[in-house]
Motif scaffolding. Structure first.
Motif, PDB file in Angstrom:
ATOM      1  N   ALA A 250      -7.153   3.624 -26.627  1.00 35.92           N
ATOM      2  CA  ALA A 250      -8.350   3.542 -27.018  1.00 35.92           C
ATOM      3  C   ALA A 250      -8.667   3.784 -28.496  1.00 35.92           C
ATOM      4  N   PRO A 251      -7.942   3.314 -29.478  1.00 33.32           N
ATOM      5  CA  PRO A 251      -8.411   3.861 -30.893  1.00 33.32           C
ATOM      6  C   PRO A 251      -9.784   3.455 -31.326  1.00 33.32           C
ATOM      7  N   GLU A 252     -10.348   2.347 -30.781  1.00 35.12           N
ATOM      8  CA  GLU A 252     -11.693   2.089 -31.312  1.00 35.12           C
ATOM      9  C   GLU A 252     -12.544   3.236 -30.888  1.00 35.12           C
ATOM     10  N   ARG A 253     -12.400   4.014 -30.017  1.00 39.83           N
ATOM     11  CA  ARG A 253     -13.374   4.898 -29.283  1.00 39.83           C
ATOM     12  C   ARG A 253     -13.312   6.364 -29.903  1.00 39.83           C
ATOM     13  N   VAL A 254     -11.923   6.665 -30.528  1.00 43.90           N
ATOM     14  CA  VAL A 254     -11.719   8.152 -30.919  1.00 43.90           C
ATOM     15  C   VAL A 254     -11.686   8.053 -32.489  1.00 43.90           C
ATOM     16  N   ALA A 255     -12.786   8.673 -32.756  1.00 46.47           N
ATOM     17  CA  ALA A 255     -12.786   8.736 -34.368  1.00 46.47           C
ATOM     18  C   ALA A 255     -12.017   9.923 -35.107  1.00 46.47           C
ATOM     19  N   GLN A 256     -11.709  10.844 -34.096  1.00 44.79           N
ATOM     20  CA  GLN A 256     -10.808  11.795 -34.827  1.00 44.79           C
ATOM     21  C   GLN A 256      -9.869  12.450 -33.623  1.00 44.79           C
ATOM     22  N   LEU A 257      -8.745  12.909 -33.845  1.00 43.77           N
ATOM     23  CA  LEU A 257      -7.937  13.446 -32.973  1.00 43.77           C
ATOM     24  C   LEU A 257      -7.490  14.927 -33.476  1.00 43.77           C
ATOM     25  N   VAL A 258      -7.706  15.848 -32.573  1.00 47.98           N
ATOM     26  CA  VAL A 258      -7.102  17.399 -32.955  1.00 47.98           C
ATOM     27  C   VAL A 258      -6.615  17.884 -31.776  1.00 47.98           C
ATOM     28  N   MET A 259      -5.286  18.264 -31.960  1.00 44.93           N
ATOM     29  CA  MET A 259      -4.373  18.812 -30.952  1.00 44.93           C
ATOM     30  C   MET A 259      -3.981  20.135 -31.419  1.00 44.93           C
ATOM     31  N   ASP A 260      -3.974  20.918 -30.406  1.00 41.44           N
ATOM     32  CA  ASP A 260      -3.605  22.330 -30.354  1.00 41.44           C
ATOM     33  C   ASP A 260      -2.185  22.547 -29.503  1.00 41.44           C
ATOM     34  N   GLY A 261      -1.455  22.479 -30.130  1.00 44.56           N
ATOM     35  CA  GLY A 261       0.184  22.478 -29.538  1.00 44.56           C
ATOM     36  C   GLY A 261       0.415  21.256 -28.753  1.00 44.56           C
ATOM     37  N   LEU A 262       1.727  20.541 -29.046  1.00 44.64           N
ATOM     38  CA  LEU A 262       2.089  19.570 -28.404  1.00 44.64           C
ATOM     39  C   LEU A 262       3.543  19.547 -28.112  1.00 44.64           C
ATOM     40  N   GLY A 263       3.844  19.526 -26.814  1.00 43.50           N
ATOM     41  CA  GLY A 263       5.448  19.709 -26.379  1.00 43.50           C
ATOM     42  C   GLY A 263       6.099  18.452 -26.428  1.00 43.50           C
ATOM     43  N   LEU A 264       7.124  18.569 -27.172  1.00 40.87           N
ATOM     44  CA  LEU A 264       8.258  17.514 -27.420  1.00 40.87           C
ATOM     45  C   LEU A 264       9.445  18.076 -26.858  1.00 40.87           C
ATOM     46  N   TYR A 265       9.621  17.990 -25.577  1.00 42.72           N
ATOM     47  CA  TYR A 265      10.902  18.526 -24.750  1.00 42.72           C
ATOM     48  C   TYR A 265      12.055  17.809 -24.721  1.00 42.72           C
ATOM     49  N   THR A 266      13.368  18.269 -24.852  1.00 39.31           N
ATOM     50  CA  THR A 266      14.517  17.817 -24.698  1.00 39.31           C
ATOM     51  C   THR A 266      14.514  17.321 -23.309  1.00 39.31           C
ATOM     52  N   VAL A 267      15.744  16.563 -23.035  1.00 35.75           N
ATOM     53  CA  VAL A 267      15.884  16.016 -21.749  1.00 35.75           C
ATOM     54  C   VAL A 267      16.385  17.185 -20.702  1.00 35.75           C
ATOM     55  N   GLU A 268      17.177  18.006 -21.327  1.00 34.09           N
ATOM     56  CA  GLU A 268      17.545  19.140 -20.401  1.00 34.09           C
ATOM     57  C   GLU A 268      16.218  20.280 -20.194  1.00 34.09           C
ATOM     58  N   GLU A 269      15.340  20.369 -21.268  1.00 35.14           N
ATOM     59  CA  GLU A 269      14.317  21.356 -21.061  1.00 35.14           C
ATOM     60  C   GLU A 269      13.538  20.612 -19.916  1.00 35.14           C
ATOM     61  N   MET A 270      13.144  19.268 -20.063  1.00 34.85           N
ATOM     62  CA  MET A 270      12.279  18.456 -19.171  1.00 34.85           C
ATOM     63  C   MET A 270      12.632  18.701 -17.841  1.00 34.85           C
ATOM     64  N   ALA A 271      13.916  18.592 -17.557  1.00 35.12           N
ATOM     65  CA  ALA A 271      14.484  18.446 -16.148  1.00 35.12           C
ATOM     66  C   ALA A 271      14.463  20.005 -15.461  1.00 35.12           C
ATOM     67  N   GLU A 272      14.695  20.925 -16.361  1.00 34.64           N
ATOM     68  CA  GLU A 272      14.598  22.497 -15.888  1.00 34.64           C
ATOM     69  C   GLU A 272      13.310  22.506 -15.513  1.00 34.64           C
ATOM     70  N   GLN A 273      12.260  22.259 -16.265  1.00 38.70           N
ATOM     71  CA  GLN A 273      10.660  22.696 -16.236  1.00 38.70           C
ATOM     72  C   GLN A 273      10.213  21.848 -15.113  1.00 38.70           C
ATOM     73  N   LEU A 274      10.858  20.666 -14.898  1.00 42.36           N
ATOM     74  CA  LEU A 274      10.235  19.882 -13.835  1.00 42.36           C
ATOM     75  C   LEU A 274      10.670  20.410 -12.399  1.00 42.36           C
ATOM     76  N   GLU A 275      11.720  21.068 -12.481  1.00 44.26           N
ATOM     77  CA  GLU A 275      12.579  21.799 -11.184  1.00 44.26           C
ATOM     78  C   GLU A 275      11.872  23.017 -10.936  1.00 44.26           C
ATOM     79  N   ARG A 276      11.554  23.771 -11.984  1.00 48.68           N
ATOM     80  CA  ARG A 276      11.029  25.410 -11.781  1.00 48.68           C
ATOM     81  C   ARG A 276       9.732  25.652 -12.293  1.00 48.68           C
ATOM     82  N   TYR A 277       8.908  24.922 -13.139  1.00 43.92           N
ATOM     83  CA  TYR A 277       7.823  25.549 -13.603  1.00 43.92           C
ATOM     84  C   TYR A 277       6.856  25.869 -12.634  1.00 43.92           C
TER      85      TYR A 277
END
Length: 552
Positions: free
Chosen positions: A112-139
């Motif tokens: 909905a870009p017409e609704r959001v005037a500005q976006l501020v993000m504090d930390g954004l996870g960009l996981y590898t396939v291996e990290e994602m699989a491990e965290q889905l299993e254990r976190y």
């Protein structure tokens, strides 16, 4: 001042905090927290904006998503943000988030870009396939209540580890975080958020792990900023971006300057109109929650049933909240409009404004809630402390209460009263290794085994057990909601002169108690003479609290 509100959305309610004046900013917390974790943001941003801090659906006090199934995805949560904005009349707004909240905010901005005037993000996870699989299993292992309460300490130390290692289950030197441990009060708040999110507290976490933020950034069209401090475990993910996002700037910042830089990132010069007032929550059936502010404090109120049905005030015992009686509320809501406030200092209600409150103060506050809701001539049911409050309200305000069902009235000799006042209460102050959680667990468990709970000899044995572990877990969470102010309503009940107030009643009063209720004998002995009658409950035979209400 930070206000707390609910808003009715399709399929459920969403809880949020609001503060300030000016253009709207919506901020989203990390998992498995609630909007309480965003208070530092709220306090800083409220100088220039109207700030809305949302409880993610299924977390804090927000209902779960009504769509997306048992494993919703981040775009499902983003859809809820837009529904929230629609309900509050926010045509365009600034949107910020941290960790899971960053991904929900990003998905909202892309959808909905017409609704959001500005976006501020504090930390954004960009996981590898291996990290994602491990965290889905254990976190996100589920919370599994055990009879000795060890699962509460496990939750406490899992939260500690989230501030010590990344990921929390990899307890190795090279996995240490450059973070200070939060204060005990903050650690308790975060652990409670995890526990209140339910036995499967990791639903939104897993959605965040699965979300492809890099692909989403490729579709980003609104002005955006991504920031991460050096101590953030997602700081290293800044080097993983490798995506064309021309509207986004990226900043790596030191730990000490983090909050200042983050708050400065919110654009004060976008020319957005001021936010409108928050809508009043209307009850149209089902379950509705709202806050009612009176001169006595802010009461959290649960409302169930048909608005046209006869009104019934339900007042819970101590410790606990209206949700302690969820099954009873749902039963009675079949033929009543049930009004169930959290008594002041319990549940989500603020403490009483009286310095040393008595039952009269709680009764006056309850009466003020009824008046604010435009109700009078209601039937009232209360259990234990709630029985005292309901009876006192009927004595003081027969214009508001037409009849009372008092389930278990405390009738205490002076020696017994003095003993309870001296020994009954425990410290609820958070302790470093979570000992306070075990203390709360075993206090509630011992209440099922002894009366009073601290007299643990054969003479004080109760003919009851602690019940199913998951049920006990829910009762303990209700206890922990209240914190140290749980003592206020208890103390008032111990000091309440039940017999004298029964004699003063002008409306019909039905006193009842089950055979295994520790207050049963005193309740019957005190219930002699009109307009008071006594009946013994027998839940196994279908004569429980709901039966008594319908019989009265």
């Amino acid at each position: 001042m930070i206000e707390r509100h609910y808003v009715n959305l399709p399929g459920g309610q969403l809880h949020y905090r609001r503060a300030g004046e000016g253009p709207p900013v919506v901020v989203l917390h990390s998992s498995p927290m609630s909007s309480a974790a965003m208070v530092p943001w709220i306090e800083r941003l409220a100088a220039d904006f109207t700030v809305y801090a949302l409880d993610t659906p299924g977390y804090g006090q927000s209902d779960p998503l009504p769509y997306g199934g048992p494993d919703p995805e981040i775009p499902d949560y983003a859809r809820r943000v837009v529904e929230f904005a629609d309900a509050l009349g926010l045509d365009r707004f600034v949107l910020g988030g941290t960790h899971t909240g960053s991904k929900i905010a990003l998905a909202t901005a892309v959808a909905a870009p017409e609704r959001v005037a500005q976006l501020v993000m504090d930390g954004l996870g960009l996981y590898t396939v291996e990290e994602m699989a491990e965290q889905l299993e254990r976190y996100t292992p589920p919370t599994v209540p055990v009879w000795h309460g060890g699962h509460l300490v496990e939750a406490w130390h899992r939260m500690r580890n989230m501030w010590t290692f990344w990921p929390w289950y990899r307890q190795e030197g090279e996995r240490r975080l450059d973070e200070s441990m939060p204060s005990l009060a903050d650690l308790h708040l975060m652990t409670m958020d995890m526990l209140r999110a339910g036995l499967d507290w990791g639903v939104a976490y897993r959605a965040a792990f699965r979300y492809d933020a890099r692909a989403a950034l490729g579709g980003l069209r609104v002005p955006a900023l991504l920031i991460a401090k050096h101590a953030d475990p997602l700081h290293e993910h800044l080097d993983r971006l490798r995506v064309e996002a021309p509207t986004m700037t990226v900043h790596s910042v030191g730990n000490e300057e983090h909050l200042d830089r983050l708050m400065a990132a919110f654009d004060r010069d976008l020319g957005l109109p001021d936010a409108p007032p928050s809508p009043v929550v209307e009850h149209a059936g089902g379950t509705t929650r709202r806050y009612v502010t009176t001169e006595h404090g802010v009461s959290h109120v649960r409302i169930d049933g048909d608005p046209a049905a006869p009104p019934l005030l339900l007042v819970h015992g101590s410790p606990g909240s209206a949700d302690s009686f969820d099954a009873l509320v749902r039963d009675l809501a079949a033929d009543h409009l049930v009004i169930a406030p959290d008594t002041l200092g319990n549940g989500y209600s603020t403490p009483s404004r009286a310095e040393d409150p008595r039952i009269g103060d709680f009764a006056d506050a309850t009466g003020a809630v009824l008046e604010a809701l435009g109700l009078a001539g209601v039937q009232a049911y209360g259990s234990h402390t709630g029985a005292c409050i309901s009876l006192e309200l009927a004595v003081r305000r027969p214009d508001l209460v037409s009849s009372v069902v008092a389930d278990g009235l405390p009738v205490l000799a002076e020696e017994e009263r003095a003993d309870l006042l001296e020994n009954y209460f425990i410290s609820m102050a958070p302790e470093r290794h979570g000992e306070h959680l075990l203390r709360a667990w075993h206090t509630i468990r011992d209440v099922m085994l002894f009366w009073p709970w601290y007299r643990q000899d054969a003479a004080h044995v109760r003919p009851t057990g602690p019940g199913e572990t998951e049920h006990l877990h829910r009762l303990v969470l209700e206890f922990l909601k209240s914190g140290p102010t749980y003592q206020d309503s208890y103390r008032a009940a111990f000091l309440f002169e039940s017999q004298a107030r029964l004699a003063a009643a002008e409306v019909p009063v039905l006193v009842c108690a089950a055979p295994d209720d520790m207050l049963r004998q005193g309740s019957e002995e005190a219930s002699a003479g009109e307009p008071v009658t006594f009946v013994e409950l027998d839940p196994a035979a279908g004569r429980g609290a709901a039966w008594a209400v319908r019989r009265a």
